[in-house]
Design an enzyme around this catalytic site. Structure first.
Site, PDB file in Angstrom:
ATOM      1  N   HIS B 128     -26.195  36.385 -27.550  1.00 17.08           N
ATOM      2  CA  HIS B 128     -25.726  36.999 -26.299  1.00 17.08           C
ATOM      3  C   HIS B 128     -26.744  37.947 -25.662  1.00 17.08           C
ATOM      4  O   HIS B 128     -26.570  38.344 -24.513  1.00 17.08           O
ATOM      5  CB  HIS B 128     -24.434  37.773 -26.526  1.00 17.08           C
ATOM      6  CG  HIS B 128     -23.267  36.911 -26.900  1.00 17.08           C
ATOM      7  ND1 HIS B 128     -22.901  35.805 -26.167  1.00 17.08           N
ATOM      8  CD2 HIS B 128     -22.393  36.985 -27.935  1.00 17.08           C
ATOM      9  CE1 HIS B 128     -21.839  35.232 -26.738  1.00 17.08           C
ATOM     10  NE2 HIS B 128     -21.517  35.931 -27.810  1.00 17.08           N
ATOM     11  N   ASP B 163     -21.559  28.307 -32.292  1.00 16.48           N
ATOM     12  CA  ASP B 163     -20.758  29.536 -32.233  1.00 16.48           C
ATOM     13  C   ASP B 163     -19.633  29.306 -31.216  1.00 16.48           C
ATOM     14  O   ASP B 163     -19.809  28.575 -30.240  1.00 16.48           O
ATOM     15  CB  ASP B 163     -21.673  30.667 -31.775  1.00 16.48           C
ATOM     16  CG  ASP B 163     -21.067  32.058 -31.935  1.00 16.48           C
ATOM     17  OD1 ASP B 163     -21.490  32.787 -32.838  1.00 16.48           O
ATOM     18  OD2 ASP B 163     -20.185  32.418 -31.117  1.00 16.48           O
TER      19      ASP B 163
END
Lengths: 209, 377
Positions: B128, B163
């Site tokens: 991220h 993920d």
């Protein structure tokens, strides 16, 4: 959000003396469907691609020729918007009148145009995600202080609200859809329920351990 | 033999005892492999240098991380996603994050130098972190930095992100890079953090058509996940012809994950890992670098990552979870841990709903391929 935030400015225009052929070419080249019509610099009408196609159709009782003037086929005295109007007003007028655009006037001066397409863009902007965030959806009783209670809950946890969208649901409830600047929204839901909120998203998992 | 990279220094990347991104998850996984009687040999590379970070991050961002790491207040921290509830600042966070980057980067260098084929970085996967923005527990993007290194050494990289959250940081940093294919499968951003990862995010400039996203419906089960996985990835790899695969193996698509809503089992994860190894052999001469990632269920995540270790080493998964390991960690966590590697299942999900979910996922994958193929000609 105001009309001035979403309008296209300046607007492409034609005059009452422009030929249908020329107006049609302008629409094709600019890939637009609506042209405000001016006479002596003042707005007097709107001509659309549909006006042109109907006026020149072989099915028309007396089809207009390509060299005819726009003034003869335009819709005169069109509905207009003010740059300071909220966009929901513009949307309501366009829907009620079943029209596809509103010329934007500042006093008597034409400064832009708003179309249905611009309203779609605004909708996408209002519902879109432009920062990392997760969804939280809550059904609130339609009474004073409920949204404040929700906001206070988030504020106590130092969570940032990136956007809120709400709409009435039945007579006595409001649905609020929030984007929260956190990866941990799922962990909020049980605490919110404990405080009496009806949390629609995140839901409880269908597979308890 | 695969190379395993890990350092006890990784434990310093911790946001506090109550925080979900806990180093305990990794310790439990390694300890589980050890409890099965396998001796885990690891390499401990040095932390990444400041210069190496600048391959993916802006200097202004790195400087702010350094300042906050040293306890200096930074007035515009929120503009950089720093010091938030998700990713709180802590003393030493710059160095702790650089250790993780150093490990992933070293794995990339071993592969590009021909000194390793299979590498497992037992940490990292901080997908991220953006160029100038921390988010979702991620400070420095070890994955993007390692991929940049592979590109600099002339290798074309296919990045696969399993993920449950969209790999937005990796995608952002490499969005225009024609030498990198990214494929992220994740719960749809309409519901889950970070909100991006729509089908139409296809890359820009010369990288157009090489950034692929498969947003999945909440409560997607393993069967549907496996289907779209097989539908999209081999086609993309065949088109792109990578030299190496980089895989972010977040374990949070598991049904027990407390932060997300997908329904994978440990058996599904085992299937995904085996498939990826198969494709690495078929499309990238066996070269593959795995990192860890998200995964916040202490019942599921250690098993998923132990399975990853075992599969990479061609070791059997099982027989069961050693009793000694269960006792030890139950003592530490006060939570009962499963007895077997494989889940008995995520329980019953409404069948009609399951069909509808699978249908929508299939359509998403088809629409994605339709759009991407326009740029693959």
């Amino acid at each position: 959000m105001l009309v001035r935030d979403i309008m296209r400015s300046p607007a492409e225009t034609v005059s009452v003396d422009t030929t249908l052929e020329s107006a049609y070419r302008t629409m094709r080249e600019r890939r637009i469907r609506h042209l405000p019509v001016l006479e002596d610099g003042q707005l007097v009408g709107v001509v659309t691609d549909r006006d042109l196609r109907l006026a020149t159709s072989v099915l028309a009782p007396v089809p207009f020729s390509p060299g005819s003037k726009v003034g003869g086929v335009m819709s005169p005295n069109p509905q207009t918007a003010d740059p300071s109007d909220p966009i929901e007003d513009a949307a309501r007028i366009m829907r009620d009148q079943k029209i596809g655009c509103l010329p934007v006037l500042d006093g008597s001066r034409l400064i832009g145009i708003v179309t249905g397409f611009d309203l779609l863009n605004a909708l996408i902007r209002m519902t879109g995600v432009d920062k990392p965030s997760g969804r939280l959806e809550v059904r609130l009783p339609d009474q004073p202080g409920e949204l404040a209670r929700l906001a206070a809950f988030l504020s106590e946890r130092e969570l940032n609200i990136h956007s809120i969208l709400s709409y009435p649901e039945g007579e006595s409830a409001v649905r609020a859809v929030l984007r929260i600047g956190s990866i941990e929204t799922r962990l909020l839901a049980p605490d919110l329920r404990k405080e009496g909120f009806v949390v629609l998203w995140p839901p409880e998992k269908p597979c308890p351990r | 033999m695969p190379t395993v990279i890990y350092s006890p220094a990784y434990r310093a990347y911790s946001f506090g005892d109550e925080h979900p991104f806990s180093p305990v998850r990794v310790e439990m996984a390694l300890d589980l492999v050890g409890a099965l009687g396998h001796s885990v040999e690891t390499l401990e590379p040095a932390p990444a240098t400041r210069e190496e970070l600048l391959g993916a991050h802006s200097e202004a961002y790195v400087r702010r991380v350094e300042e906050m790491s040293a306890g200096v207040p930074v007035s515009d921290a929120p503009a950089y996603g720093l010091g938030t509830q998700d990713t709180p600042a802590f003393r030493g966070m710059d160095e702790a994050a650089r250790w993780l980057v150093g490990g992933t980067l070293h794995g990339a260098r071993l592969i590009s130098a021909g000194r390793a084929n299979r590498v497992l970085q037992f940490g990292g996967g901080l997908h991220h972190a953006r160029r100038a923005f921390a988010a979702g527990f991620c400070i420095y993007n070890d994955v993007a930095i390692a991929i940049r290194e592979l590109s600099a050494r002339g290798l074309r990289t296919a990045y696969i992100d399993v993920d449950v959250h969209h790999g937005d940081g990796v995608q952002e940093i490499l969005y225009e890079d024609p030498a990198v294919l990214t494929v992220s499968l994740h719960e749809s951003g309409q519901f889950l953090f970070p909100g991006s990862g729509e089908i139409r995010e296809l890359g820009a400039g010369a990288g157009r058509g090489l950034k692929l996203n498969v947003p999945l419906q909440p409560f997607t089960a393993g069967e549907s996940y496996r289907e779209v996985f097989g539908q999209v990835i081999p086609l993309a790899l065949r088109h792109f012809r990578p030299d190496v695969l980089v895989v972010q193996a977040g374990a949070d698509a598991h049904f027990d994950d407390p932060l997300a809503d997908l329904m994978l089992t440990t058996g599904d994860y085992e299937f995904l890992f085996r498939k990826i190894l198969e494709w690495a052999g078929e499309f990238a001469a066996g070269r593959v670098l795995f990192t860890l990632g998200g995964g916040y269920s202490l019942r599921a995540t250690p098993r998923v990552w132990a399975i990853l270790y075992l599969v990479l080493h061609d070791l059997p998964v099982g027989p069961g979870i050693p009793e000694a390991w269960r006792r030890k960690w139950k003592g530490a966590l006060g939570e009962d841990l499963p007895e077997s590697f494989h889940d008995s299942g995520p329980g019953s999900i409404d069948v009609a709903n399951r069909y509808e979910i699978a249908h929508r996922n299939r359509q998403a994958a088809e629409r994605l391929l339709d759009l991407a193929r326009r740029y693959w000609a």
